[in-house]
Design a protein around this motif. Structure first.
Motif, PDB file in Angstrom:
ATOM      1  N   UNK A 128       5.350   8.725   4.392  1.00  0.00           N
ATOM      2  CA  UNK A 128       5.568   8.982   5.813  1.00  0.00           C
ATOM      3  C   UNK A 128       7.013   8.725   6.207  1.00  0.00           C
ATOM      4  N   UNK A 129       7.598   7.705   5.603  1.00  0.00           N
ATOM      5  CA  UNK A 129       9.009   7.426   5.842  1.00  0.00           C
ATOM      6  C   UNK A 129       9.862   8.577   5.315  1.00  0.00           C
ATOM      7  N   UNK A 134       0.841  -1.190   0.000  1.00  0.00           N
ATOM      8  CA  UNK A 134       0.000   0.000   0.000  1.00  0.00           C
ATOM      9  C   UNK A 134       0.884   1.252   0.000  1.00  0.00           C
ATOM     10  N   UNK A 135       0.594   2.228  -0.863  1.00  0.00           N
ATOM     11  CA  UNK A 135       1.507   3.366  -1.040  1.00  0.00           C
ATOM     12  C   UNK A 135       1.493   4.405   0.071  1.00  0.00           C
ATOM     13  N   UNK A 136       0.773   4.164   1.153  1.00  0.00           N
ATOM     14  CA  UNK A 136       0.723   5.155   2.220  1.00  0.00           C
ATOM     15  C   UNK A 136       1.929   5.177   3.135  1.00  0.00           C
ATOM     16  N   UNK A 148      -0.791  -1.826 -11.160  1.00  0.00           N
ATOM     17  CA  UNK A 148       0.098  -2.396 -10.154  1.00  0.00           C
ATOM     18  C   UNK A 148       1.249  -1.489  -9.790  1.00  0.00           C
ATOM     19  N   UNK A 149       1.649  -0.624 -10.722  1.00  0.00           N
ATOM     20  CA  UNK A 149       2.762   0.290 -10.455  1.00  0.00           C
ATOM     21  C   UNK A 149       2.463   1.270  -9.341  1.00  0.00           C
ATOM     22  N   UNK A 150       1.182   1.470  -9.011  1.00  0.00           N
ATOM     23  CA  UNK A 150       0.814   2.365  -7.911  1.00  0.00           C
ATOM     24  C   UNK A 150       1.301   1.837  -6.565  1.00  0.00           C
ATOM     25  N   UNK A 151       1.693   0.567  -6.528  1.00  0.00           N
ATOM     26  CA  UNK A 151       2.105  -0.069  -5.275  1.00  0.00           C
ATOM     27  C   UNK A 151       3.606  -0.358  -5.244  1.00  0.00           C
ATOM     28  N   UNK A 152       4.341   0.311  -6.127  1.00  0.00           N
ATOM     29  CA  UNK A 152       5.778   0.143  -6.162  1.00  0.00           C
ATOM     30  C   UNK A 152       6.229  -0.565  -7.420  1.00  0.00           C
TER      31      UNK A 152
END
Length: 393
Positions: free
Chosen positions: A132-133, A126-128, A353-357
């Motif tokens: 934050x990191x 998940x891209x959230x 799928x690229x939205x998740x890395x």
């Protein structure tokens, strides 16, 4: 141009609006578009939970609760996780009520990360987490799990630790996983725990989909490495309460005592009315997820069969409400381009799928948090697209 736009925290310029949002904005104007994009239940919040909130409003229970959360709710949250997952947490010192799992993740990461720290992030995920990191001036170290069916292995952790060593502060676990739907058996979790406990690192375990597993029982890694684990959960998925924004942090009291400081200054406390509703969810509605889970199971089986017949390779989908499917080779392999083409030509929206890395490139995420009627229509549109749109390789 406003000159103040260049005066933000430098880290702000290193993060972006997620590709999920960008994609949604691009395809939403398409007339009659059918979306299988949302990461939230299509069920309504159970009536007894809504009635508890109405009663709280009528009783004027609209004041601040303690920073940790309503004491009755923390007791219920402790009892819930004990009954469901055989975990013991002191409701007074080891449970925090948060504004959804998102704030729980934020408070946890901000609490533990220093500039220059590294954190292991199995991918796709998940891209959230990554923004934050970055805001904490730490560095995500992505572990590509696509080579193993999106299942993290102890050796993958060992390899990452050997390469990055003492600068690693934590590992993020998310299972059942968003976007893949993959979760872990007890043997797999035990093996991961045996590896993680070799190192002085935190395990931030986001288990928000724990009540939605199929064919396997959910096993929390906190059962094996309690002292290292910051366990995150909540009611958004299990009780169809996404908008109520109630999450939980479970951690040893020494860790909780530090996290609560950040939590306090982020939000003061979770919404009092939502907390009263959450109390009903965890007591009267302790098994509210079961009928939803039964329906999701049927939908998963239907979509898995249909996509497999169309030539998609689907990751082991034994949790959450997503399928992560590899685009057949004869079609557009760039996942964003594939999804845009599918939306524009056949009015079906799924998430690239690229939205998740980068490990998700070449895949699509399909949410089956939608009625069976919509899923049948979606399969018809996807079938039509697959049969008539072959790319030039």
């Amino acid at each position: 141009m406003n000159p103040l736009v260049n005066q933000f925290n430098n880290q702000t310029y290193k993060i972006e609006i997620s590709d999920i949002r960008k994609f949604d904005e691009r395809v939403s104007p398409i007339q009659d578009i059918l979306k299988l994009t949302l990461g939230e239940p299509d069920f309504n919040t159970p009536s007894h939970i809504k009635m508890a909130a109405i009663e709280a409003i009528n009783n004027n229970e609209s004041h601040y609760t303690g920073t940790s959360g309503d004491s009755q709710l923390r007791e219920a949250a402790s009892a819930f996780i004990q009954k469901k997952y055989n975990l013991s947490y002191d409701p007074q010192e080891e449970v925090l009520v948060t504004v959804g799992a998102t704030e729980a993740i934020s408070a946890s990461l901000v609490s533990i990360l220093n500039p220059g720290d590294k954190i292991l992030v199995p991918s796709p995920i998940f891209p959230g987490y990554e923004p934050l990191i970055t805001l904490s001036q730490a560095t995500p170290i992505f572990i590509d799990t696509s080579i193993n069916g999106f299942v993290l292995t102890p050796q993958m952790i060992e390899d990452a630790m050997e390469e990055h060593g003492a600068s690693v502060k934590a590992i993020i676990l998310n299972y059942p996983n968003n976007p893949t739907g993959v979760t872990y058996t007890r043997a797999e979790i035990k093996a991961l725990a045996e590896t993680i406990k070799k190192y002085p690192i935190f395990a931030i375990s986001d288990e928000i989909y724990s009540e939605l597993t199929y064919d396997v029982e959910h096993v929390s890694i906190a059962e094996y490495i309690r002292n290292q684990t910051i366990l995150i959960n909540g009611l958004s998925k299990s009780h169809a309460m996404t908008g109520w924004r109630i999450g939980f942090i479970y951690a040893p009291k020494e860790l909780t005592a530090q996290i609560i400081k950040v939590h306090q200054y982020l939000v003061t406390c979770a919404t009092s009315i939502s907390q009263k509703a959450a109390l009903a969810a965890l007591t009267v509605g302790i098994d509210d997820a079961l009928p939803m889970k039964k329906e999701y199971h049927k939908r998963r089986d239907y979509l898995f069969e249909e996509l497999t017949q169309l030539g998609f390779e689907v990751a082991r989908p034994n949790g959450a409400f997503y399928l992560f499917a590899k685009i057949p080779q004869e079609h557009i392999q760039n996942s964003m381009a594939f999804c845009i083409d599918l939306a524009e030509k056949n009015k079906l929206a799924v998430i690239p799928g690229s939205a998740f890395g980068s490990a998700g490139e070449g895949y699509i995420r399909i949410s089956y948090a939608a009625s069976m009627e919509k899923l049948v229509t979606a399969v018809e549109r996807l079938t039509s697209y697959i049969k008539t749109n072959h790319s030039v390789l």
